[in-house]
Every structure is written in structure tokens, then in C-alpha cells.
Write an enzyme that holds these catalytic residues in place. Structure first.
Site, PDB file in Angstrom:
ATOM      1  N   TYR A   1      -4.412   7.872  -7.641  1.00 61.73           N
ATOM      2  CA  TYR A   1      -3.664   7.015  -6.840  1.00 61.73           C
ATOM      3  C   TYR A   1      -3.927   6.779  -5.516  1.00 61.73           C
ATOM      4  O   TYR A   1      -4.109   5.630  -4.933  1.00 61.73           O
ATOM      5  CB  TYR A   1      -2.083   7.473  -6.971  1.00 61.73           C
ATOM      6  CG  TYR A   1      -1.082   6.610  -6.220  1.00 61.73           C
ATOM      7  CD1 TYR A   1      -0.645   5.341  -6.983  1.00 61.73           C
ATOM      8  CD2 TYR A   1      -0.512   7.024  -5.057  1.00 61.73           C
ATOM      9  CE1 TYR A   1       0.422   4.721  -6.451  1.00 61.73           C
ATOM     10  CE2 TYR A   1       0.622   6.274  -4.761  1.00 61.73           C
ATOM     11  CZ  TYR A   1       0.883   5.099  -4.967  1.00 61.73           C
ATOM     12  OH  TYR A   1       1.840   4.018  -4.511  1.00 61.73           O
TER      13      TYR A   1
ATOM     14  N   LYS B   1      -5.293   3.304  -3.418  1.00 56.67           N
ATOM     15  CA  LYS B   1      -4.496   2.680  -2.318  1.00 56.67           C
ATOM     16  C   LYS B   1      -5.575   2.824  -1.228  1.00 56.67           C
ATOM     17  O   LYS B   1      -5.458   1.512  -0.337  1.00 56.67           O
ATOM     18  CB  LYS B   1      -3.437   3.484  -2.187  1.00 56.67           C
ATOM     19  CG  LYS B   1      -2.204   3.429  -3.141  1.00 56.67           C
ATOM     20  CD  LYS B   1      -1.820   1.930  -3.114  1.00 56.67           C
ATOM     21  CE  LYS B   1      -0.624   1.749  -4.271  1.00 56.67           C
ATOM     22  NZ  LYS B   1       0.007   0.421  -4.254  1.00 56.67           N
TER      23      LYS B   1
ATOM     24  N   SER C   1       0.806  -1.246   0.093  1.00 50.55           N
ATOM     25  CA  SER C   1       0.238  -0.001   0.128  1.00 50.55           C
ATOM     26  C   SER C   1       0.817   1.065  -0.158  1.00 50.55           C
ATOM     27  O   SER C   1       1.952   1.200  -0.437  1.00 50.55           O
ATOM     28  CB  SER C   1      -0.869  -0.011   1.144  1.00 50.55           C
ATOM     29  OG  SER C   1      -1.751   1.021   1.243  1.00 50.55           O
TER      30      SER C   1
END
Length: 273
Positions: free
Chosen positions: A169, A173, A155
């Protein structure tokens, strides 16, 4: 550590050709486990490593964004080694880098591509792997009460952050961490841990320094520039050793958690290069 490493274990690792993934791969191989590396393209160093560890490291050529390639990687592990003990899901992409206001219209295809790699690929390979990860039979050396399998999700601090220009992004995550929490509740034989690997000195950091200035706030970009200038980026083998150790040894009580690589508990499982 709670138990010795079972040298017969088999791990599937994605994103192994360079950087953090390659450092993790080297540590796994030195620990004596079998590895299937899922790769769209091979680096020269990965090819050399496969030559050195013939019969121990297999490269499964494929794209993690394609379900059939993920299924093929699981098949390679089972056909080659007869067991599957862990996944380390490290493959990912960072772009498109843009503010939310610029991600609609034609740019939306790039966001979907990012999620194909950073999130939907996880669902794909995990679903194919779980029947084998859960299985205790034919796993020589597995101790009663120990997890039958493990999943390590690579992660990022972006999962809980809000760096400007990183909307896609950051969201991918966060979705990864949510998936890990859910697996922790659903899969009692399989431990799932999401790991923030810090800021290793990899190509991703180079791209942030080179491209981030056009979309990130000045303060966010300066923070990453400063880490490089002060020599504070991590050697990849440092967090890589934690990823490898958790894949082989993470205990049941860690399942569903999101941890920093250098927190006391995960670091206690770190393997040295």
C-alpha cells in the site's frame, strides 16, 4: 476562491459507493455539477442517490482495474454531458497487509492486484480522459487563464511513511504521488493534485483496527486504535469537501503538488455539505 463554480462541469469519481467517496459525491451533486461514478458494485445509498439525481448522476458499472471499463466511463461522461472537467480518483485497496519478507511467491499476485487498482488504473483512466480534460471548447463558463481540466488523486500519508505491514500500500501511494508530479510538468492545461485526506471514519479504519494488529507494529496499531477511542477520526465530508473543491477550483500553481487536506491552501477551496 479564484472563480465561481461552473455548474455545468462534469466530474468522474471512482470509489463512490461508501465512505469518503460517497461523502465527496454528495457534495459534488449539491454543488450543481454532473457526475459519473465508476463502480464495480452499487451500495443501496448510491442507488438511492442516483434515483434522486436522475440525469445528473450516472453510474458506470465497471472495474477500475480494467482498461476497457475506464474507457467506457469516459465515454459515458462525454455522451451524457458533452464535456469532462475533472477526475477524482478515490478507488483503492489496502491489502495484502504483510511484511516485505512475506510478499514473494504466491503472495506476489496480491501485490500485483493491489497495484492494478491503486496505480495502473490511474494511468488507464487518465490516459483516456486527458484529451477531453485538455479541451477548452464547449466548456461554457471557462474563464481565460483558468485550467481546462483537473485531476485529484486521493493519496495517503502512507506515500511518505513506512508503517509496518503496509509495504504494498505504501509503495502504491508513493507511485501515485510520482505520477501526479509528472503530470504537473507534462500537462499545462490540466492541474493535478495529490491529496492526503487524513483519517476519515470509514471502513478502511475499521479494517486497520481489526486486522492490522497481526502485521503492524504495536506502536503503529495503537496509534490508529487511539484515534478511534478518542473520537478523533474525521467525518468523511470534511476531507470530502476539499476533494470536491479542488476538482472544481484548484489553481494552476497547485499542479504536481502533494498536500494535506487541511493545509491552508487546499482547505480554502473546501465545499460544505
Amino acid at each position: 476562491m479564484s472563480s465561481p463554480i461552473q455548474k455545468q462541469q462534469t466530474v468522474i469519481l471512482t470509489g463512490a459507493s461508501q465512505g469518503l467517496g460517497f461523502a465527496t459525491l454528495e457534495i459534488l451533486l449539491k454543488a450543481g455539477v454532473n457526475v459519473v461514478a465508476v463502480q464495480r458494485t452499487e451500495s443501496a445509498q448510491l442507488t438511492a442517490l442516483a434515483d434522486k439525481y436522475q440525469g445528473v448522476l450516472f453510474i458506470s458499472k465497471g472495474d477500475v482495474a480494467k482498461d476497457e471499463d475506464n474507457r467506457a466511463a469516459v465515454d459515458v461522461a462525454m455522451q451524457s454531458f458533452g464535456r469532462l472537467d475533472a477526475l477524482i480518483l478515490n478507488a483503492g485497496q489496502m491489502g495484502p497487509l504483510a511484511p516485505v519478507s512475506a510478499l514473494g511467491g504466491p503472495a506476489l499476485d496480491g501485490v500485483k492486484e493491489l497495484f492494478d487498482v491503486n496505480f495502473f488504473s490511474l494511468v488507464s483512466i487518465i490516459s483516456h480522459a486527458l484529451p477531453h480534460l485538455r479541451r477548452r471548447e464547449r466548456k461554457e463558463g471557462l474563464v481565460d487563464g483558468e485550467p481546462a481540466g483537473r485531476i485529484v488523486l486521493v493519496s495517503s500519508g502512507a506515500a511518505t511513511g513506512g508503517v509496518t505491514g503496509w509495504a504494498a500500500y505504501n509503495a502504491s501511494k508513493a507511485a501515485m504521488n510520482s505520477l501526479g508530479r509528472t503530470l504537473g510538468n507534462e500537462e499545462k492545461e490540466v492541474v493535478t493534485v495529490s491529496v492526503r485526506p487524513g483519517t476519515p471514519n470509514t471502513d478502511m479504519q475499521t479494517k486497520i483496527r481489526e486486522l492490522g494488529g497481526s502485521v503492524m507494529s504495536a506502536s503503529d496499531h495503537a496509534r490508529f486504535m487511539g484515534l478511534h477511542e478518542r473520537g478523533e477520526l474525521l467525518p468523511p465530508h470534511e476531507p470530502g469537501g476539499v476533494l470536491a473543491g479542488l476538482a472544481l477550483l484548484a489553481p494552476e500553481q497547485m499542479s504536481g503538488t502533494f498536500v494535506n487536506w487541511n493545509d491552508e491552501e487546499p482547505k480554502s477551496f473546501q465545499l460544505k455539505p
